[in-house]
Design a protein around this motif. Structure first.
Motif, PDB file in Angstrom:
ATOM      1  N   VAL A  82      -3.108   0.378  -4.082  1.00  0.00           N
ATOM      2  CA  VAL A  82      -3.189  -0.247  -2.984  1.00  0.00           C
ATOM      3  C   VAL A  82      -2.863  -1.797  -4.380  1.00  0.00           C
ATOM      4  O   VAL A  82      -3.470  -1.649  -5.140  1.00  0.00           O
ATOM      5  N   ASN A  83      -2.068  -2.925  -3.757  1.00  0.00           N
ATOM      6  CA  ASN A  83      -2.146  -4.306  -4.257  1.00  0.00           C
ATOM      7  C   ASN A  83      -3.565  -5.082  -3.746  1.00  0.00           C
ATOM      8  O   ASN A  83      -2.934  -6.061  -2.555  1.00  0.00           O
ATOM      9  N   TYR A 112       0.512  -1.205  -0.204  1.00  0.00           N
ATOM     10  CA  TYR A 112       0.034  -0.341  -0.463  1.00  0.00           C
ATOM     11  C   TYR A 112       0.639   1.099   0.581  1.00  0.00           C
ATOM     12  O   TYR A 112       2.199   0.858   0.714  1.00  0.00           O
ATOM     13  N   ALA A 113       0.676   2.404  -0.862  1.00  0.00           N
ATOM     14  CA  ALA A 113       0.940   3.225  -0.547  1.00  0.00           C
ATOM     15  C   ALA A 113       0.285   4.483  -1.713  1.00  0.00           C
ATOM     16  O   ALA A 113      -0.529   5.000  -2.124  1.00  0.00           O
ATOM     17  N   SER A 145      -5.658   1.905  -8.148  1.00  0.00           N
ATOM     18  CA  SER A 145      -5.220   4.057  -7.715  1.00  0.00           C
ATOM     19  C   SER A 145      -5.542   4.484  -7.763  1.00  0.00           C
ATOM     20  O   SER A 145      -7.086   4.502  -8.498  1.00  0.00           O
ATOM     21  N   TYR A 146      -6.256   5.399  -6.407  1.00  0.00           N
ATOM     22  CA  TYR A 146      -6.880   6.156  -7.034  1.00  0.00           C
ATOM     23  C   TYR A 146      -6.527   8.098  -6.683  1.00  0.00           C
ATOM     24  O   TYR A 146      -5.517   7.772  -5.736  1.00  0.00           O
ATOM     25  N   LEU A 147      -6.817   8.729  -6.970  1.00  0.00           N
ATOM     26  CA  LEU A 147      -6.429  10.049  -7.483  1.00  0.00           C
ATOM     27  C   LEU A 147      -7.722  10.923  -6.988  1.00  0.00           C
ATOM     28  O   LEU A 147      -8.845  11.339  -7.439  1.00  0.00           O
ATOM     29  N   ILE A 199      -6.572  -6.083   1.742  1.00  0.00           N
ATOM     30  CA  ILE A 199      -7.612  -6.070   1.032  1.00  0.00           C
ATOM     31  C   ILE A 199      -8.436  -5.247   1.616  1.00  0.00           C
ATOM     32  O   ILE A 199      -8.287  -3.864   2.919  1.00  0.00           O
ATOM     33  N   HIS A 200      -9.387  -4.445   0.870  1.00  0.00           N
ATOM     34  CA  HIS A 200      -9.504  -2.643   1.332  1.00  0.00           C
ATOM     35  C   HIS A 200     -11.411  -2.716   1.191  1.00  0.00           C
ATOM     36  O   HIS A 200     -12.279  -3.484   0.773  1.00  0.00           O
TER      37      HIS A 200
END
Length: 291
Positions: free
Chosen positions: A258-259, A60-61, A134-136, A264-265
């Motif tokens: 997120v990988n 996660y980054a 990925s979210y912006l 898990i998200h």
């Protein structure tokens, strides 16, 4: 499979308590980084660091510090986000319409597609059928809307300690509802195991309890037995166990990665501020394959 019979260790095994001392998942963009993004300079170091965090780190980054609304318009920020995603891998379609980029905003917006992500209610825990999501963040909500993330390896370790008799169950394939977003002509569900190992022996996870249960709406999907249902409910309870998942509030300009194989998200419910455009949740989402 060795990874299915031992306690896992490493940087992708973490809990919320491990992150209390700071935000190790955040990389703050420097002026040098922004200049490189502005002028299409070499992004090798930035991309290498991001990939290392996703593949060898906690999975996660967040890249923080993109000045949206000052240095960049929303459209310019979206182009930067896309450029970084293209450096990571291939941007892939997210729905039956083939959309490569999806804008998530007010659920009442007429252009908003259907789906859980279009609701202001909290989203269920899940993984997406792509390597990286990925979210912006272009604008946060007035309140709520926190990202909720949990380590799949931590979940597996808890399962193997508390219910080792279910290790066989989670390695079986489960039908997962595609929620109407399958390409035309394809089945409305797909099948995959909850836990498995990749070619290198690393544990990988594909878990969406709500979608596994809703897949039984299809006549050709096998019914879940009592033990399988109990196991799914147990996994869901682990994710909601206090201290397991970390809550992250995205800021305007944050780019989150997120990988899906190791994290898990979900998301908490949110409320927009109708009087303040800067606090009306707006995210741009990309799906990325890096294999």
């Amino acid at each position: 499979m060795d990874a299915m019979t031992r306690q896992l260790t490493g940087p992708n095994v973490w809990t919320a308590a491990d992150l209390e001392s700071g935000e190790p998942y955040v990389r703050h963009l420097t002026e040098t980084d922004l200049d490189a993004l502005d002028n299409a300079f070499d992004l090798t170091d930035l991309i290498a660091d991001l990939l290392d965090r996703l593949q060898n780190g906690m999975g996660y980054a967040i890249l923080r510090g993109l000045p949206v609304g000052t240095r960049y318009t929303s459209e310019e920020a979206a182009r930067i986000h896309q450029t970084l995603a293209e450096r990571l891998g291939e941007i892939v379609p997210q729905n039956r319409d083939g959309d490569l980029s999806v804008l998530l905003e007010d659920a009442r917006h007429p252009a908003q597609p259907s789906g859980t992500y279009a609701s202001k209610a909290g989203a269920p825990f899940h993984t997406d059928p792509t390597d990286i999501v990925s979210y912006l963040c272009l604008a946060p909500a007035g309140s709520g809307g926190a990202r909720v993330l949990a380590s799949a390896a931590t979940l597996y370790n808890s399962l193997s300690r508390e219910h080792p008799e279910w290790l066989d169950l989670v390695s079986r394939e489960y039908a997962t509802d595609r929620e109407g977003q399958e390409p035309p002509g394809e089945p409305g569900w797909t099948s995959r195991p909850i836990f498995s190992t990749n070619g290198g022996g690393t544990l990988t996870c594909s878990l969406s309890p709500k979608r596994i249960m809703s897949a039984m709406r299809f006549e050709d999907v096998p019914r879940l037995g009592a033990e399988e249902m109990t196991c799914l409910m147990y996994l869901e309870s682990l994710l909601r166990r206090p201290g397991t998942a970390v809550h992250v509030a995205l800021r305007a300009g944050d780019m989150e990665f997120v990988n899906n194989h190791t994290v898990i998200h979900s998301r908490t419910g949110f409320v927009d501020d109708p009087s303040d455009p800067d606090h009306q949740r707006k995210l741009r989402r990309l799906w990325i394959d890096i294999s």
